[in-house]
Write a protein that holds these residues in place. Sequence first.
Motif, PDB file in Angstrom:
ATOM      1  N   GLY A  64       0.428   0.738  -0.882  1.00  0.00           N
ATOM      2  CA  GLY A  64       1.263   0.722   0.407  1.00  0.00           C
ATOM      3  C   GLY A  64       1.742   2.312   0.473  1.00  0.00           C
ATOM      4  O   GLY A  64       2.139   2.403   1.557  1.00  0.00           O
ATOM      5  N   LEU A  65       1.985   3.168  -0.580  1.00  0.00           N
ATOM      6  CA  LEU A  65       2.542   4.466  -0.373  1.00  0.00           C
ATOM      7  C   LEU A  65       1.390   5.314   0.484  1.00  0.00           C
ATOM      8  O   LEU A  65       2.253   6.179   1.398  1.00  0.00           O
ATOM      9  CB  LEU A  65       2.881   5.044  -1.667  1.00  0.00           C
ATOM     10  N   THR A  66       0.418   4.806   0.481  1.00  0.00           N
ATOM     11  CA  THR A  66      -0.574   5.665   1.279  1.00  0.00           C
ATOM     12  C   THR A  66      -0.340   5.384   2.684  1.00  0.00           C
ATOM     13  O   THR A  66      -0.623   6.357   3.408  1.00  0.00           O
ATOM     14  CB  THR A  66      -2.076   5.186   0.912  1.00  0.00           C
ATOM     15  N   PHE A  67       0.100   4.370   3.140  1.00  0.00           N
ATOM     16  CA  PHE A  67       0.273   3.874   4.684  1.00  0.00           C
ATOM     17  C   PHE A  67       1.649   4.199   5.131  1.00  0.00           C
ATOM     18  O   PHE A  67       2.026   3.760   5.993  1.00  0.00           O
ATOM     19  CB  PHE A  67      -0.069   2.467   4.518  1.00  0.00           C
ATOM     20  N   VAL A  68       2.287   4.633   4.044  1.00  0.00           N
ATOM     21  CA  VAL A  68       3.749   5.141   4.698  1.00  0.00           C
ATOM     22  C   VAL A  68       3.774   6.572   5.395  1.00  0.00           C
ATOM     23  O   VAL A  68       4.176   6.639   6.701  1.00  0.00           O
ATOM     24  CB  VAL A  68       4.865   5.565   3.450  1.00  0.00           C
TER      25      VAL A  68
END
Length: 418
Positions: A363-367
């Motif tokens: 999920g962090l990558t898509f922040v």
Amino acid sequence: MTSNPPTVAPRAETASPQIPLLLSAVFLAFLGQMTLNPIIAPLSREVGLAEWQIGVTISVAAVMVVTTSQFWGRRSQSWGRKPVLVAAFVLATTAMVLFALLAHLGMNGVINGVLLFALFVLLRGVGFGTAIAAVPATAQAYIADVTTDEQARVKGMAGVGAVQGVAMIGGAVVGGVLSALGLIAPLIAVPILLALGLVLVAFRLRRETGTELIGRPAKVRPTDPRVWPFLLAGFGMFTALGFIQVITGFIVQDRLGLDPETTGVVTGGALLAAGLGMVLAQAVIVPRSGWSPATLLRARGSVALIGFALLIFDAGAVLLFAAILLIGLGLGIAMPGYTAGPTLLVGRDEQGGLAGLTGATTGLTFVIAPTAGTALYGAWQPLPIVVGTVIMATVTVFVIVHPRFRQVRAAVSDSAAR
């Protein structure tokens, strides 16, 4: 092996594991998400939102995945899988019913501007992002709990990726075909699919007994030496993917000069190609290969790298589809290594926290990536693809040279016996 072995053995199942049912729940959740993907670009333009606003909406959803994944993963061990999944599907279904209504009002000019954008973020970002975080974290924790050796673990984790790939194919087909009837049609289909997932887990999934639950699941730190190399590799792969995923619809529309409805259909075809690559990798290649998690990561990221590099060039639909197929194939082979590898190195009471941590890392990558990708696309269309290619090249080198990916090969059954 230099890592500490697991200290908690996998639990003994009193009934046959319900892995297929959990995978079905993952499939329906992601089919709902993927059905929306082919129309998100033309929908944003129909309701008057800029590319960067859609990027922000997706980034907010990713923030919710980051902040809630560990919570859901640990709760799946302490509350049980059924209560967590029922709560997640109720929230997801409600959010997407309201989102469909909002999009309809936006396309008819009833709601627009800042209010429309804020509600997009609230429903698609906060609501759906929080709900979707629970599903793969719960499934991965469950699979880690009921598998007892490396090959079974890799096969189970590949199953999670395989059904996501099938969902990508199904979403591309459903979203693309329904978009020919108008952009509202896929928006209606999404909550229906999520409601089917709710019915499935509510009526078919067994609830664990008290002896099968863990009262206080352990947290896993992202800096834990057993897991951080895998997390870093996964972070890089998904960041590279994030730079191009949200702009696929814009690439299709701008390179091929299509109208909104046709864009939805062709974007669905592009996502279908990526899904076919993932399904071939995770349903056929990975289960039959017998490769360790380290090998999956170390040797297969280069396939995705070739796809990223080819996507830079605007040379027509054939090259575009071939590049996306290679990206799906390469990442589909590598992803089970990212998810299964660290589960072989931690104990049972850590599996829920680890599943949440891998979900949070993804999920962090898509922040950042969707917002940055759409912003870079507005500056120069090939730029986000170039950045994604550089990141993927860096990951490929990292998993080749780092000693963790040359040394780790664990068997849970052996470690648990110590």
